[in-house]
Each structure stands twice: as C-alpha cells, then as structure tokens.
Design an enzyme around this catalytic site. Structure first.
Site, PDB file in Angstrom:
ATOM      1  N   LYS A  93     -17.380 -22.916  50.706  1.00  0.00           N
ATOM      2  CA  LYS A  93     -17.399 -23.813  49.571  1.00  0.00           C
ATOM      3  C   LYS A  93     -16.821 -25.240  50.270  1.00  0.00           C
ATOM      4  CE  LYS A  93     -18.165 -24.469  45.036  1.00  0.00           C
ATOM      5  NZ  LYS A  93     -19.034 -23.601  44.245  1.00  0.00           N
ATOM      6  N   GLY A 193     -19.862 -23.347  24.731  1.00  0.00           N
ATOM      7  CA  GLY A 193     -20.548 -24.358  25.810  1.00  0.00           C
ATOM      8  C   GLY A 193     -21.909 -24.100  25.745  1.00  0.00           C
ATOM      9  N   GLY A 195     -24.363 -26.077  27.467  1.00  0.00           N
ATOM     10  CA  GLY A 195     -24.729 -27.002  28.274  1.00  0.00           C
ATOM     11  C   GLY A 195     -26.316 -26.705  28.710  1.00  0.00           C
ATOM     12  N   VAL A 197     -26.554 -24.221  31.003  1.00  0.00           N
ATOM     13  CA  VAL A 197     -26.854 -22.723  30.953  1.00  0.00           C
ATOM     14  C   VAL A 197     -27.012 -22.210  29.467  1.00  0.00           C
ATOM     15  CG1 VAL A 197     -26.041 -20.450  31.802  1.00  0.00           C
ATOM     16  CG2 VAL A 197     -25.859 -22.366  33.409  1.00  0.00           C
TER      17      VAL A 197
HETATM   18  P1  NAD Z   1     -22.806 -27.961  31.814  1.00  0.00           P
HETATM   19  O1  NAD Z   1     -21.615 -29.002  32.126  1.00  0.00           O
HETATM   20  O2  NAD Z   1     -24.179 -28.262  31.564  1.00  0.00           O
HETATM   21  O3  NAD Z   1     -22.397 -27.289  30.368  1.00  0.00           O
HETATM   22  C1  NAD Z   1     -20.921 -27.115  30.063  1.00  0.00           C
HETATM   23  C2  NAD Z   1     -21.004 -27.324  28.506  1.00  0.00           C
HETATM   24  O4  NAD Z   1     -19.691 -26.854  27.840  1.00  0.00           O
HETATM   25  C3  NAD Z   1     -21.328 -28.918  28.024  1.00  0.00           C
HETATM   26  O5  NAD Z   1     -22.252 -28.972  27.022  1.00  0.00           O
HETATM   27  C4  NAD Z   1     -19.866 -29.185  27.534  1.00  0.00           C
HETATM   28  O6  NAD Z   1     -19.682 -30.247  26.612  1.00  0.00           O
HETATM   29  C5  NAD Z   1     -19.342 -27.877  27.193  1.00  0.00           C
HETATM   30  N1  NAD Z   1     -17.902 -28.052  26.882  1.00  0.00           N
HETATM   31  C6  NAD Z   1     -16.994 -28.681  27.951  1.00  0.00           C
HETATM   32  N2  NAD Z   1     -15.685 -28.275  27.316  1.00  0.00           N
HETATM   33  C7  NAD Z   1     -15.742 -27.706  26.536  1.00  0.00           C
HETATM   34  C8  NAD Z   1     -14.868 -26.976  25.395  1.00  0.00           C
HETATM   35  N3  NAD Z   1     -13.587 -27.342  25.793  1.00  0.00           N
HETATM   36  N4  NAD Z   1     -15.155 -26.347  24.438  1.00  0.00           N
HETATM   37  C9  NAD Z   1     -16.607 -26.104  24.196  1.00  0.00           C
HETATM   38  N5  NAD Z   1     -17.521 -26.764  24.780  1.00  0.00           N
HETATM   39  C10 NAD Z   1     -17.102 -27.273  26.096  1.00  0.00           C
HETATM   40  O7  NAD Z   1     -22.483 -26.560  32.694  1.00  0.00           O
HETATM   41  P2  NAD Z   1     -23.451 -25.568  33.046  1.00  0.00           P
HETATM   42  O8  NAD Z   1     -24.340 -25.842  34.352  1.00  0.00           O
HETATM   43  O9  NAD Z   1     -24.270 -25.346  31.873  1.00  0.00           O
HETATM   44  O10 NAD Z   1     -22.321 -24.464  33.329  1.00  0.00           O
HETATM   45  C11 NAD Z   1     -21.941 -23.695  32.450  1.00  0.00           C
HETATM   46  C12 NAD Z   1     -20.776 -22.674  33.259  1.00  0.00           C
HETATM   47  O11 NAD Z   1     -21.400 -22.063  33.916  1.00  0.00           O
HETATM   48  C13 NAD Z   1     -19.918 -23.406  34.298  1.00  0.00           C
HETATM   49  O12 NAD Z   1     -18.622 -22.723  33.989  1.00  0.00           O
HETATM   50  C14 NAD Z   1     -20.194 -23.370  35.580  1.00  0.00           C
HETATM   51  O13 NAD Z   1     -19.194 -23.258  36.493  1.00  0.00           O
HETATM   52  C15 NAD Z   1     -21.050 -21.944  35.231  1.00  0.00           C
HETATM   53  N6  NAD Z   1     -22.061 -21.698  36.188  1.00  0.00           N
HETATM   54  C16 NAD Z   1     -23.425 -22.324  36.124  1.00  0.00           C
HETATM   55  C17 NAD Z   1     -24.368 -22.085  37.069  1.00  0.00           C
HETATM   56  C18 NAD Z   1     -25.581 -23.167  36.744  1.00  0.00           C
HETATM   57  O14 NAD Z   1     -26.776 -22.582  37.251  1.00  0.00           O
HETATM   58  N7  NAD Z   1     -25.439 -24.305  36.342  1.00  0.00           N
HETATM   59  C19 NAD Z   1     -24.305 -21.040  37.723  1.00  0.00           C
HETATM   60  C20 NAD Z   1     -23.134 -20.392  37.992  1.00  0.00           C
HETATM   61  C21 NAD Z   1     -22.163 -20.396  36.914  1.00  0.00           C
END
Ligand code: NAD
Length: 367
Positions: A93, A193, A195, A197
C-alpha cells in the site's frame, strides 16, 4: 512468515524496525521530492504469492509516523485479502502525505509514478481514498505498474459494483450459516452507508425482497434508496441498535467498538467497510461470545481487488464477477474454521490467509 499468529502493533509506542519485525514487512520505501512536494511511503508487506498490490491513499496525517503506520496496517491487510481471495498477489500500500484537495498535481502524481516504476513491478498501485482514476492516468504516464484504470484505457473501471456483488454473496453465506437457508426474502437488513458499494448492494437485496433500512449523511442518497428500493431511512446513531436480522456496514471503519457493541440486536454483521472491528481481537471475540455472526471485512469486500487483478489477464467483467462469487464459499469455510479452532471469525480468516502463504512458500522452495 515463519509462524501462524496474528500481529498487533502497540497503539502508543513507535519503533520502526521493531514494528517491521513484528508485522514481518519486507520493505518500506520513503519517497521525497522537493520540487513537486511529494512525500510518500510505499509499504510492501509480503510478496510470496506475487507482486504487492494496493492502492495509494492521499491524506493529511497529523504526524509522519501515523502515515507510516497507516501504510503498514493497510499493506498487511492487502496481503491477507489477496491470499484469502486465492489471488497470486502480495500485499502493499502507498500513502502520500498531504491534502488531496490542495496539494495534488499532475507533476506530483507522475513523480510518484516514477518511484513506483523504480520498484520494477514489486509494487502495483491503484486508486484509494484521496486519489482518483484521473490521478492513476498520470501515474500510468510513468509506469506500467498501475491498475484500476478507466474502461476506456483497457482497465476495469469502477470496482464498486463487483465489491457489492461479493458483499451480497457474503451476506447470503452468512444467512446460510445462521438459518440454514441463504434466502434473504423477508429478512430485515440495515445498510450503513449507501455510497458506491452500499447503493449497488441495495439493488441486490431489494431484488431478493429483503426489508431494507438505510442510514447515511448524504440526504440525496437516502432519497434515492427510499424511492428506488423502498428503504426506510434511519439516523446514523439509531441504525446500529436497530432490531434487524443483518447489519451491513458500508461506510467507515471502526463501527464495532466498545460503545456500539452493547447496542447490537442483529444476528449477522456483514458489510463492505474496511476495518469494521475497532480491535480485531477484543471486539471480534466479543461478537463471537455474544453469538453474532461476523463476516470478516477483508474476505467479504475482496471483489474490488479481484476486479483490478483481472486487468492483468485482459479485463472481462464476467470473469471478475464469477471469481467474486466464490466469496460465498470462502465465508462459509471461515465460519467452519472459526468454530473448529475456537477463534473469532476475523482471526480465523487471518490464519487461513497466512496458511496459504506458508504453503506456497513450500511450493517455491525448489526450482
Ligand atoms: P463511498 O465514499 O462511495 O460511500 C461511503 C458512504 O458512507 C457515503 O455515502 C457517505 O456519505 C457515507 N458515510 C460516511 N460517514 C457516514 C456516517 N458516519 N454514517 C453513515 N454514513 C456515512 O465509499 P464506497 O466506495 O462505497 O466504500 C464503502 C466502504 O467499503 C469503505 O469502507 C471502503 O473502504 C470499503 N470498500 C470499498 C471498495 C470499493 O470497491 N469501492 C472495495 C473494498 C472496500
């Protein structure tokens, strides 16, 4: 990796070589370039299975040691994630120190790309928190060792739909473990959350007639979830203690901690967020003793990594999805190991990942 145990870094003291020894990191590269303002750390944890792959995070850390610690912690997680997903990849990383909103430039990203290139493929980078696909396009101008590029450039594009599919598979496996049946029809599921995913996950869960609850700090996302998936909106504070079958954390890490644990009423925790357990041992053990099934985060959210890895063999999304489907079987295997070895599921997953690395080391002991 000469023994099978899980490592814990001290939260208070910082002694670089002692920490590297404890976590068995292979290499830490410090990158400094005054002209572009680049200050970066590339942590390569383990390359027994293959080159270390892991995204580049850009973040304004309070102290440089926090940045090194973060790179170490995240790279170790990548080793286990790749191993347990059955990929021939190691764990690494990178972390760039600085505010991504004000300090990022083409020159800085390209300079970083040169440092990546100097490692001759031992480290492969990708986007992460604070970096974007556009930044990776700059990195790619200086090195071939970058994945997660847009589809227009032959890459896999946004990995989130694949991560969501793997998470869905992990939820179904957890349901099978809890109730002997993988169907989610009629099950109440709280997604924290929504977002990239979380929203894709809602789509899968809605199609299976699950009863959905959602929390987010983004009102627009909540409205979409309510209108499109008939999800019930709950506050971020209340969703943890909701009386639901399944809690799916898909926002930030550390959601399972001393404060939230006593509030939990769900039977399963299975979501995509990284580092859900504030303390892998204390909170993992607490979940196990309270009978809550916990799907280890780095197992259930490996779809994104599987997706970028697929770029190496000529990207075909169907192949990435097919490999991601196997998360279902892996999660069930981990639950069995957790029971058999009487360790919490997170620890069982780490031990399982370490075992594969040890086994492959033996394979490579002769030409
Ligand atoms: P994202 O930033 O698109 O979505 C995160 C969501 O969480 C957002 O809508 C945000 O508004 C919300 N959020 C933030 N703080 C919050 C809180 N206190 N309470 C409620 N909601 C809150 O991120 P993502 O890409 O959807 O990833 C989500 C999680 O999955 C992260 O932890 C990321 O590390 C993990 N992840 C993502 C991927 C990927 O392919 N995107 C892969 C592996 C792991």
């Amino acid at each position: 990796m000469d023994d099978i145990k899980t490592e814990n870094l001290s939260a208070t003291s910082f002694d670089l070589f002692a920490d590297l020894e404890e976590t068995k990191h292979e290499q830490i590269v410090l990158c400094q370039d005054q002209a572009t303002g680049l200050k970066a750390i590339i942590a390569i944890h383990n390359t027994v299975l293959g080159p270390g792959l892991g995204g580049t995070r850009m973040w304004q850390y309070a102290h440089e040691k926090d940045a090194i610690r973060d790179a170490m912690r995240l790279s170790r997680g990548m080793t286990y994630k790749a191993s347990i997903a059955g990929l021939n990849l190691g764990g690494a990383k990178a972390v760039i120190i600085g505010d991504p909103k004000t300090m990022k430039s083409e020159a800085l990203m390209r300079k970083f790309g040169r440092y990546v290139d100097n490692l001759n493929g031992k480290y492969i980078t990708a986007e992460d928190v604070g970096t974007t696909t556009k930044d990776m396009e700059y990195v790619q101008m200086e090195t071939d060792h970058v994945v997660g590029l847009p589809e227009s450039m032959g890459g896999g594009g946004d990995p989130s739909p694949v991560t969501a599919y793997g998470t869905y598979m992990g939820i179904k496996a957890s349901a099978k473990k809890a109730w002997g049946n993988e169907s989610l029809s009629g099950k109440s599921i709280a997604v924290v959350g929504i977002g990239k995913v979380g929203m894709h996950l809602l789509d899968y869960l809605h199609k299976e007639n699950a009863k959905l609850y959602v929390a987010d700090i983004n009102d627009a996302a909540l409205q979409i979830a309510a209108n499109k998936y008939r999800a019930i909106i709950v506050s971020a504070e209340d969703i943890i203690g909701l009386d639901v079958d399944i809690l799916a954390p898909c926002a930030l890490g550390g959601i399972i901690n001393d404060d939230t644990l006593p509030k939990l009423k769900c039977q399963i925790i299975a979501g995509a967020a990284n580092n859900q357990l504030e303390d892998e041992i204390i909170h993992g053990d607490a979940l196990k003793s309270s009978g809550i099934i916990y799907a280890p985060d780095f197992v259930i959210n490996a779809g994104g990594l599987i997706n970028v890895y697929s770029e190496y063999n000529g990207y075909v999304r169907e192949n990435a999805m097919a490999q991601t489907e196997n998360i279902y079987n892996t999660i069930l295997e981990i639950y069995k190991k957790s029971e058999r070895d009487n360790v919490n599921s997170q620890q069982a997953a780490i031990l399982h990942a370490q075992k594969r690395i040890q086994d492959i080391m033996l394979v490579q002991s002769t030409y």
